[in-house]
Write a protein that holds these residues in place. Structure first.
Motif, PDB file in Angstrom:
ATOM      1  N   GLY A 211      84.242 -41.321  23.743  1.00 12.05           N
ATOM      2  CA  GLY A 211      82.803 -41.237  23.922  1.00 12.05           C
ATOM      3  C   GLY A 211      82.378 -39.953  24.596  1.00 12.05           C
ATOM      4  N   HIS A 212      83.051 -39.601  25.686  1.00 11.10           N
ATOM      5  CA  HIS A 212      82.676 -38.393  26.413  1.00 11.10           C
ATOM      6  C   HIS A 212      83.086 -37.125  25.657  1.00 11.10           C
ATOM      7  CE1 HIS A 212      81.118 -40.123  30.162  1.00 11.10           C
ATOM      8  NE2 HIS A 212      81.961 -41.115  29.920  1.00 11.10           N
ATOM      9  N   THR A 213      84.151 -37.196  24.862  1.00 16.28           N
ATOM     10  CA  THR A 213      84.530 -36.045  24.044  1.00 16.28           C
ATOM     11  C   THR A 213      83.491 -35.798  22.963  1.00 16.28           C
ATOM     12  OG1 THR A 213      86.893 -36.442  24.439  1.00 16.28           O
ATOM     13  CG2 THR A 213      86.310 -35.065  22.561  1.00 16.28           C
ATOM     14  N   VAL A 214      82.977 -36.865  22.352  1.00 14.22           N
ATOM     15  CA  VAL A 214      81.915 -36.723  21.350  1.00 14.22           C
ATOM     16  C   VAL A 214      80.670 -36.109  21.984  1.00 14.22           C
ATOM     17  CG1 VAL A 214      80.308 -38.008  19.875  1.00 14.22           C
ATOM     18  CG2 VAL A 214      82.740 -38.563  19.846  1.00 14.22           C
ATOM     19  N   LEU A 215      80.333 -36.565  23.194  1.00 14.43           N
ATOM     20  CA  LEU A 215      79.191 -35.984  23.900  1.00 14.43           C
ATOM     21  C   LEU A 215      79.411 -34.496  24.169  1.00 14.43           C
ATOM     22  CD1 LEU A 215      78.396 -38.807  26.487  1.00 14.43           C
ATOM     23  CD2 LEU A 215      76.946 -38.091  24.584  1.00 14.43           C
ATOM     24  N   ALA A 216      80.614 -34.154  24.641  1.00 16.95           N
ATOM     25  CA  ALA A 216      80.925 -32.751  24.927  1.00 16.95           C
ATOM     26  C   ALA A 216      80.908 -31.920  23.653  1.00 16.95           C
ATOM     27  CB  ALA A 216      82.287 -32.649  25.606  1.00 16.95           C
ATOM     28  N   LEU A 217      81.494 -32.447  22.577  1.00 21.87           N
ATOM     29  CA  LEU A 217      81.528 -31.724  21.312  1.00 21.87           C
ATOM     30  C   LEU A 217      80.118 -31.490  20.779  1.00 21.87           C
ATOM     31  CD1 LEU A 217      83.063 -30.515  18.922  1.00 21.87           C
ATOM     32  CD2 LEU A 217      83.223 -32.815  17.949  1.00 21.87           C
ATOM     33  N   GLY A 218      79.286 -32.527  20.856  1.00 23.64           N
ATOM     34  CA  GLY A 218      77.910 -32.378  20.385  1.00 23.64           C
ATOM     35  C   GLY A 218      77.169 -31.293  21.140  1.00 23.64           C
ATOM     36  N   GLN A 219      77.367 -31.238  22.455  1.00 22.98           N
ATOM     37  CA  GLN A 219      76.686 -30.229  23.265  1.00 22.98           C
ATOM     38  C   GLN A 219      77.189 -28.820  22.952  1.00 22.98           C
ATOM     39  OE1 GLN A 219      75.879 -31.532  27.561  1.00 22.98           O
ATOM     40  NE2 GLN A 219      77.357 -33.050  26.880  1.00 22.98           N
ATOM     41  N   VAL A 220      78.511 -28.657  22.853  1.00 25.25           N
ATOM     42  CA  VAL A 220      79.036 -27.315  22.634  1.00 25.25           C
ATOM     43  C   VAL A 220      78.686 -26.815  21.231  1.00 25.25           C
ATOM     44  CG1 VAL A 220      81.346 -27.913  21.750  1.00 25.25           C
ATOM     45  CG2 VAL A 220      81.029 -25.829  23.048  1.00 25.25           C
ATOM     46  N   VAL A 221      78.632 -27.716  20.244  1.00 22.99           N
ATOM     47  CA  VAL A 221      78.213 -27.312  18.903  1.00 22.99           C
ATOM     48  C   VAL A 221      76.744 -26.883  18.927  1.00 22.99           C
ATOM     49  CG1 VAL A 221      77.731 -28.145  16.564  1.00 22.99           C
ATOM     50  CG2 VAL A 221      79.932 -28.656  17.645  1.00 22.99           C
ATOM     51  N   LEU A 222      75.927 -27.619  19.689  1.00 22.24           N
ATOM     52  CA  LEU A 222      74.513 -27.254  19.823  1.00 22.24           C
ATOM     53  C   LEU A 222      74.369 -25.882  20.477  1.00 22.24           C
ATOM     54  CD1 LEU A 222      71.516 -27.989  19.604  1.00 22.24           C
ATOM     55  CD2 LEU A 222      71.722 -29.140  21.825  1.00 22.24           C
ATOM     56  N   PHE A 258      88.968 -30.537  27.090  1.00 19.76           N
ATOM     57  CA  PHE A 258      88.232 -31.665  27.665  1.00 19.76           C
ATOM     58  C   PHE A 258      89.080 -32.934  27.626  1.00 19.76           C
ATOM     59  CE2 PHE A 258      85.350 -35.260  27.621  1.00 19.76           C
ATOM     60  CZ  PHE A 258      84.494 -34.952  28.666  1.00 19.76           C
ATOM     61  N   VAL A 259      89.804 -33.153  26.533  1.00 19.04           N
ATOM     62  CA  VAL A 259      90.681 -34.321  26.454  1.00 19.04           C
ATOM     63  C   VAL A 259      91.764 -34.243  27.528  1.00 19.04           C
ATOM     64  CG1 VAL A 259      92.359 -35.558  25.021  1.00 19.04           C
ATOM     65  CG2 VAL A 259      90.242 -34.689  24.005  1.00 19.04           C
ATOM     66  N   LEU A 260      92.318 -33.053  27.728  1.00 20.68           N
ATOM     67  CA  LEU A 260      93.344 -32.859  28.754  1.00 20.68           C
ATOM     68  C   LEU A 260      92.797 -33.178  30.138  1.00 20.68           C
ATOM     69  CD1 LEU A 260      96.016 -31.797  29.904  1.00 20.68           C
ATOM     70  CD2 LEU A 260      95.126 -29.473  29.633  1.00 20.68           C
ATOM     71  N   LEU A 261      91.674 -32.580  30.496  1.00 19.96           N
ATOM     72  CA  LEU A 261      91.099 -32.799  31.818  1.00 19.96           C
ATOM     73  C   LEU A 261      90.513 -34.204  31.941  1.00 19.96           C
ATOM     74  CD1 LEU A 261      89.374 -29.322  32.259  1.00 19.96           C
ATOM     75  CD2 LEU A 261      91.340 -30.179  33.547  1.00 19.96           C
ATOM     76  N   GLY A 262      89.932 -34.720  30.845  1.00 24.28           N
ATOM     77  CA  GLY A 262      89.366 -36.070  30.880  1.00 24.28           C
ATOM     78  C   GLY A 262      90.411 -37.126  31.185  1.00 24.28           C
ATOM     79  N   SER A 263      91.625 -36.938  30.683  1.00 19.80           N
ATOM     80  CA  SER A 263      92.710 -37.882  30.979  1.00 19.80           C
ATOM     81  C   SER A 263      93.021 -37.898  32.473  1.00 19.80           C
ATOM     82  CB  SER A 263      93.965 -37.501  30.183  1.00 19.80           C
ATOM     83  OG  SER A 263      93.715 -37.512  28.793  1.00 19.80           O
TER      84      SER A 263
END
Length: 377
Positions: A211-222, A258-263
């Motif tokens: 969920g948080h990776t999708v949020l991060a990806l959406g923001q960085v793509v924007l 983000f996945v690395l740090l999110g873990s």
């Protein structure tokens, strides 16, 4: 907001017991809950809008406001070649070598020196990376221009892009703190017991990360889509040409990082049972986010340090895109660094899964790593 009860109902259970669903369905339910929770928060949208405003302001305002009179170093009678009404900040120096050094150190924006080769203007202009059009226009005859550093962007623009890359990395790296806060809140309120009755613990972790990776990806793509628009509005076509390849690489690097740090943020949240204790486990993760930011900012002009940082998993997500932007790294290096980050993220995710499962239901204070690894209450 999707509630814990709704997750239990969708999973097919409303009472404690073995998790009703497993695998992708459980992960998706948790991810949807995390996304819906955060996109309905005013702070999320305020932060997003502020960053977008900052991107456009950084690209447009310098050209609108301007930087005051152009500073010029001149040698001997070369100053006479400038029109008096030009309004430059003129600094007289002894010789061409001294003028060249001032330009290289960015103490002046350009230098006007005598030309021994007999061109009609009688002088030459020395600049760092791009011709100073206002200085050229102030001379009655256009002189030759010597650039000390060939490139599509100026030194100031280069430093600005590096700072933006580092700040975006810092923002998204610290954004993983939301995973830790969400986890410890669920433990403190005992909601986690209902969640675990509905979905497996590992699916709960995977869903939060997804969920948080999708949020991060959406923001960085924007942000990546907004940056070229801002640069065009700011008439920075040369900078746009130079930054576009690096932006393309920055997206996958940021997601893997983000996945690395999110873990690690998830581990930090699972090891404590109260928000007040969260600081005792998040300090080391915070350092892993802050240290690459400061290292890249301080050593962006040191090729050796930046090369090393490009292959360290926790700093590669910002160091390698910076090296790609400055032209110091090839595509194969980016692929290798991305593979290093992705492999490390996968290994840390497996480690986090074991620790998360072993500590999530332990709500009597802080849990030690060894205790969480063994899964003992």
């Amino acid at each position: 907001m999707t509630t814990t009860t709704e997750i239990a109902e969708q999973a097919g259970t409303d009472a404690p017991g073995p998790a009703a669903v497993s695998g992708w369905t459980a992960t998706r339910l948790v991810a949807e809950r995390e996304i819906r929770t955060y996109v309905r928060m005013k702070g999320f949208w305020i932060g997003l809008v502020l960053v977008l405003i900052g991107i456009f302001a950084a690209a447009i305002l310098p050209g609108v406001i301007g930087g005051g009179p152009t500073s010029i170093a001149v040698v001997g009678q070369a100053a006479d070649a400038l029109q008096e009404q030009a309004g430059f900040e003129v600094r007289t120096v002894a010789d061409a070598d001294a003028a060249r050094e001032l330009v290289r150190n960015e103490e002046v924006e350009a230098a006007v020196v005598p030309d021994a080769q007999g061109n009609p203007a009688g002088v030459r202009i020395i600049a760092l990376s791009e011709p100073p059009m206002d200085v050229i226009a102030a001379l009655t005859t256009a002189p030759p221009v010597d650039l000390l550093e060939q490139g599509d962007v100026s030194a100031g623009q280069r430093q600005l892009v590096i700072m933006v890359f580092a700040l975006v990395f810092l923002m998204f790296g610290m954004g993983g703190l939301a995973i830790a806060q969400s986890t410890v809140t669920e433990k403190q309120t005992r909601i986690v017991e209902i969640l675990v009755a509905a979905v497996p613990v590992r699916s709960l972790l995977a869903g939060k990360l997804l969920g948080h990776t999708v949020l991060a990806l959406g923001q960085v793509v924007l942000f990546a889509a907004a940056a070229p628009i801002a640069l065009r509005l700011g008439e920075l076509d040369g900078l746009l040409t130079a930054i576009t390849p690096a932006l393309g690489w920055f997206v996958p690097f940021l997601v893997a990082g983000f996945v690395l740090l999110g873990s690690l943020w998830a581990i930090a949240g699972a090891l404590v049972s109260r928000q007040e204790d969260l600081g005792s486990t998040t300090g080391s993760v915070t350092m892993l986010v802050m240290l690459p930011y400061f290292l890249v900012m301080f050593f962006s002009d040191d090729p050796l340090v930046m090369t090393v940082l490009s292959y360290v998993p926790f700093s590669a997500s910002v160091a390698m895109p910076v090296r790609l932007f400055t032209g110091e790294a090839a595509a194969w290096e980016a692929l290798l660094a991305l593979a290093v980050v992705a492999a490390t993220a996968a290994a840390v995710l497996l480690l986090a899964s074991r620790i998360y499962a072993g500590s999530l239901l332990q709500t009597r204070g802080r849990v030690g790593l060894a205790q969480a690894w063994a899964g003992r209450n």
